[in-house]
Design a protein around this motif. Structure first.
Motif, PDB file in Angstrom:
ATOM      1  N   HIS A 129       1.498  -0.606   0.120  1.00 31.93           N
ATOM      2  CA  HIS A 129       0.000   0.202  -0.130  1.00 31.93           C
ATOM      3  C   HIS A 129       0.688   1.176   0.238  1.00 31.93           C
ATOM      4  CE1 HIS A 129      -3.330  -2.860   0.185  1.00 31.93           C
ATOM      5  NE2 HIS A 129      -2.534  -2.935   1.905  1.00 31.93           N
ATOM      6  N   THR A 130       2.389   0.874  -0.899  1.00 33.84           N
ATOM      7  CA  THR A 130       3.118   2.335  -0.579  1.00 33.84           C
ATOM      8  C   THR A 130       3.005   2.803  -2.266  1.00 33.84           C
ATOM      9  OG1 THR A 130       4.832   0.795  -0.855  1.00 33.84           O
ATOM     10  CG2 THR A 130       4.269   2.180   1.291  1.00 33.84           C
ATOM     11  N   LEU A 131       1.871   2.910  -3.391  1.00 34.01           N
ATOM     12  CA  LEU A 131       2.161   2.450  -4.555  1.00 34.01           C
ATOM     13  C   LEU A 131       0.793   3.712  -5.133  1.00 34.01           C
ATOM     14  CD1 LEU A 131       4.197   2.153  -7.267  1.00 34.01           C
ATOM     15  CD2 LEU A 131       2.214   0.834  -7.291  1.00 34.01           C
ATOM     16  N   ASP A 132       1.379   5.011  -4.860  1.00 31.50           N
ATOM     17  CA  ASP A 132      -0.072   6.116  -4.681  1.00 31.50           C
ATOM     18  C   ASP A 132      -0.535   6.760  -6.370  1.00 31.50           C
ATOM     19  OD1 ASP A 132      -1.703   5.986  -1.919  1.00 31.50           O
ATOM     20  OD2 ASP A 132       0.721   7.027  -1.584  1.00 31.50           O
ATOM     21  N   TYR A 133       1.079   6.574  -6.929  1.00 30.11           N
ATOM     22  CA  TYR A 133       0.522   7.772  -7.809  1.00 30.11           C
ATOM     23  C   TYR A 133       2.112   6.969  -8.948  1.00 30.11           C
ATOM     24  CZ  TYR A 133      -0.178  10.140 -12.148  1.00 30.11           C
ATOM     25  OH  TYR A 133      -1.022  11.250 -13.608  1.00 30.11           O
ATOM     26  N   VAL A 134       1.939   6.487 -10.510  1.00 25.22           N
ATOM     27  CA  VAL A 134       2.527   6.098 -11.545  1.00 25.22           C
ATOM     28  C   VAL A 134       3.223   6.627 -12.938  1.00 25.22           C
ATOM     29  CG1 VAL A 134       3.915   3.987 -12.697  1.00 25.22           C
ATOM     30  CG2 VAL A 134       2.532   3.714  -9.960  1.00 25.22           C
ATOM     31  N   ALA A 135       4.233   7.540 -13.146  1.00 19.84           N
ATOM     32  CA  ALA A 135       4.117   8.121 -13.853  1.00 19.84           C
ATOM     33  C   ALA A 135       4.822   7.242 -15.025  1.00 19.84           C
ATOM     34  CB  ALA A 135       4.921   9.429 -13.669  1.00 19.84           C
ATOM     35  N   LEU A 136       4.603   6.161 -15.649  1.00 19.06           N
ATOM     36  CA  LEU A 136       5.396   5.313 -16.533  1.00 19.06           C
ATOM     37  C   LEU A 136       6.109   5.067 -18.347  1.00 19.06           C
ATOM     38  CD1 LEU A 136       5.964   1.901 -16.588  1.00 19.06           C
ATOM     39  CD2 LEU A 136       3.139   1.967 -17.971  1.00 19.06           C
ATOM     40  N   ASP A 137       7.450   5.370 -18.525  1.00 19.81           N
ATOM     41  CA  ASP A 137       8.032   5.644 -19.202  1.00 19.81           C
ATOM     42  C   ASP A 137       8.122   4.606 -20.614  1.00 19.81           C
ATOM     43  OD1 ASP A 137       8.903   8.349 -18.410  1.00 19.81           O
ATOM     44  OD2 ASP A 137      10.419   7.256 -17.517  1.00 19.81           O
ATOM     45  N   PHE A 138       6.865   5.192 -22.221  1.00 21.82           N
ATOM     46  CA  PHE A 138       6.812   4.435 -22.816  1.00 21.82           C
ATOM     47  C   PHE A 138       7.893   5.222 -23.750  1.00 21.82           C
ATOM     48  CE2 PHE A 138       3.085   2.431 -25.853  1.00 21.82           C
ATOM     49  CZ  PHE A 138       4.572   1.551 -26.276  1.00 21.82           C
ATOM     50  N   LYS A 139       9.122   3.689 -24.156  1.00 23.74           N
ATOM     51  CA  LYS A 139      10.142   4.737 -24.504  1.00 23.74           C
ATOM     52  C   LYS A 139      10.116   4.588 -26.316  1.00 23.74           C
ATOM     53  CE  LYS A 139      12.624   4.982 -20.650  1.00 23.74           C
ATOM     54  NZ  LYS A 139      12.801   6.125 -20.632  1.00 23.74           N
ATOM     55  N   ALA A 140       9.268   3.519 -26.459  1.00 31.12           N
ATOM     56  CA  ALA A 140       9.217   3.138 -27.718  1.00 31.12           C
ATOM     57  C   ALA A 140       8.498   2.756 -28.139  1.00 31.12           C
ATOM     58  CB  ALA A 140      11.012   2.935 -28.564  1.00 31.12           C
ATOM     59  N   PRO A 141       8.080   1.892 -29.422  1.00 28.35           N
ATOM     60  CA  PRO A 141       7.213   0.634 -29.852  1.00 28.35           C
ATOM     61  C   PRO A 141       7.836  -0.324 -29.561  1.00 28.35           C
ATOM     62  CG  PRO A 141       7.415   2.114 -31.411  1.00 28.35           C
ATOM     63  CD  PRO A 141       7.853   2.379 -30.277  1.00 28.35           C
ATOM     64  N   SER A 142       7.626  -1.613 -30.320  1.00 26.32           N
ATOM     65  CA  SER A 142       8.203  -2.694 -29.587  1.00 26.32           C
ATOM     66  C   SER A 142       9.130  -2.954 -31.034  1.00 26.32           C
ATOM     67  CB  SER A 142       7.459  -4.174 -29.859  1.00 26.32           C
ATOM     68  OG  SER A 142       6.710  -4.146 -31.554  1.00 26.32           O
ATOM     69  N   HIS A 143       9.727  -2.725 -32.456  1.00 22.93           N
ATOM     70  CA  HIS A 143      10.481  -2.735 -32.811  1.00 22.93           C
ATOM     71  C   HIS A 143      11.852  -2.062 -32.790  1.00 22.93           C
ATOM     72  CE1 HIS A 143       7.935   0.339 -34.854  1.00 22.93           C
ATOM     73  NE2 HIS A 143       8.517   0.724 -36.374  1.00 22.93           N
ATOM     74  N   LYS A 144      11.378  -0.905 -32.120  1.00 25.09           N
ATOM     75  CA  LYS A 144      12.008   0.101 -31.973  1.00 25.09           C
ATOM     76  C   LYS A 144      13.149   0.288 -30.242  1.00 25.09           C
ATOM     77  CE  LYS A 144      11.947   3.487 -35.539  1.00 25.09           C
ATOM     78  NZ  LYS A 144      11.529   4.990 -35.918  1.00 25.09           N
ATOM     79  N   PHE A 145      12.422  -0.273 -29.788  1.00 23.81           N
ATOM     80  CA  PHE A 145      12.569  -0.754 -27.542  1.00 23.81           C
ATOM     81  C   PHE A 145      13.856  -0.993 -27.859  1.00 23.81           C
ATOM     82  CE2 PHE A 145      12.302  -1.131 -23.481  1.00 23.81           C
ATOM     83  CZ  PHE A 145      11.718  -0.520 -22.832  1.00 23.81           C
ATOM     84  N   ASP A 146      14.411  -2.540 -27.958  1.00 21.60           N
ATOM     85  CA  ASP A 146      15.810  -2.971 -27.989  1.00 21.60           C
ATOM     86  C   ASP A 146      17.347  -1.194 -28.690  1.00 21.60           C
ATOM     87  OD1 ASP A 146      14.155  -4.721 -26.960  1.00 21.60           O
ATOM     88  OD2 ASP A 146      15.452  -6.846 -27.931  1.00 21.60           O
TER      89      ASP A 146
END
Length: 231
Positions: A117-134
């Motif tokens: 119960h220590t997770l109130d808000y998250v900013a999730l970074d979406f870096k790139a689509p799957s074909h460019k992620f790596d």
């Protein structure tokens, strides 16, 4: 005071009204990262060593009890550090809300924080689509990212998704791909696009980015895409 052997925190920003929605907060910057995004504005934190231990961080938080509404755990990548969970528990005991800035590479840590119960808000970074992620992240962590996204959607924990856009790395078709992916996964929140800030110190030397990709409306029936000038 006995010096801690492990100092996970690179620095502390004592006050911000911008980094935690609707809250007065501080930022704990955790050193190190498991990605190497060329556009990253924090190379000193990514490659640097921690300067502050958890005892010093906790002492700071205790001094701000009643003055701050929340704590932003950022980096680098804060979920790499085993100290994150107990420190979040201690901050919660001070009546502070917890926001996590993460690249989504450690879904088990997010689940553990939620269980405590220590997770109130998250900013999730979406870096790139799957074909460019790596290529863009210099990692093979796309699958853990998708697991984090799926967990957050299912959990009901408030969170946002955000992408930093450099025109040499992500084009309009990529952003449409990412927006469609979020829709298919069932995400219904805000999706923030952040234009890369030219003339910044970054991990890689990059050409200037232009804002042509932002001329397209990327919103869907379920996702509102919003533009931020920078992180």
């Amino acid at each position: 005071m006995k010096k801690e052997r492990n100092n996970p925190i690179y620095d502390i920003t004592p006050f911000t009204l911008l980094d935690y929605p609707d809250k007065a907060a501080c930022i704990l910057w955790f050193a190190g990262c498991n990605m190497r995004c060329g556009y990253c504005y924090n190379p000193d934190i990514v490659f640097g060593k921690g300067k502050k231990g958890t005892a010093e961080a906790l002492s700071f938080l205790q001094s701000r009890k009643g003055l701050l509404d929340g704590v932003v755990m950022s980096g680098g990548e804060c979920t790499l550090h085993k100290e994150l969970i107990p420190l979040s528990q201690q901050a919660k005991a001070l009546d502070m809300s917890i926001k996590i800035d993460t690249n989504g590479s450690r879904p088990k840590v997010l689940k553990a924080l939620a269980d405590q119960h220590t997770l109130d808000y998250v900013a999730l970074d979406f870096k790139a689509p799957s074909h460019k992620f790596d290529l863009l992240t210099r990692s093979n962590l796309y699958k853990p990212f998708t697991e984090s996204l799926e967990f957050l959607i299912a959990s009901g924990i408030p969170f946002e998704v955000r992408t930093t856009v450099h025109s040499a790395q992500l084009q309009t078709a990529d952003i449409l791909n990412m927006s469609d992916f979020l829709t298919c996964k069932g995400y219904t929140g805000n999706y923030y696009l952040q234009h890369f800030t030219n003339n910044s110190k970054t991990i890689e030397t990059l050409p200037d980015s232009v804002k042509k990709e932002f001329e397209t409306d990327f919103s869907t029936d379920s996702i509102q895409v919003m533009i931020r000038e920078s992180i």
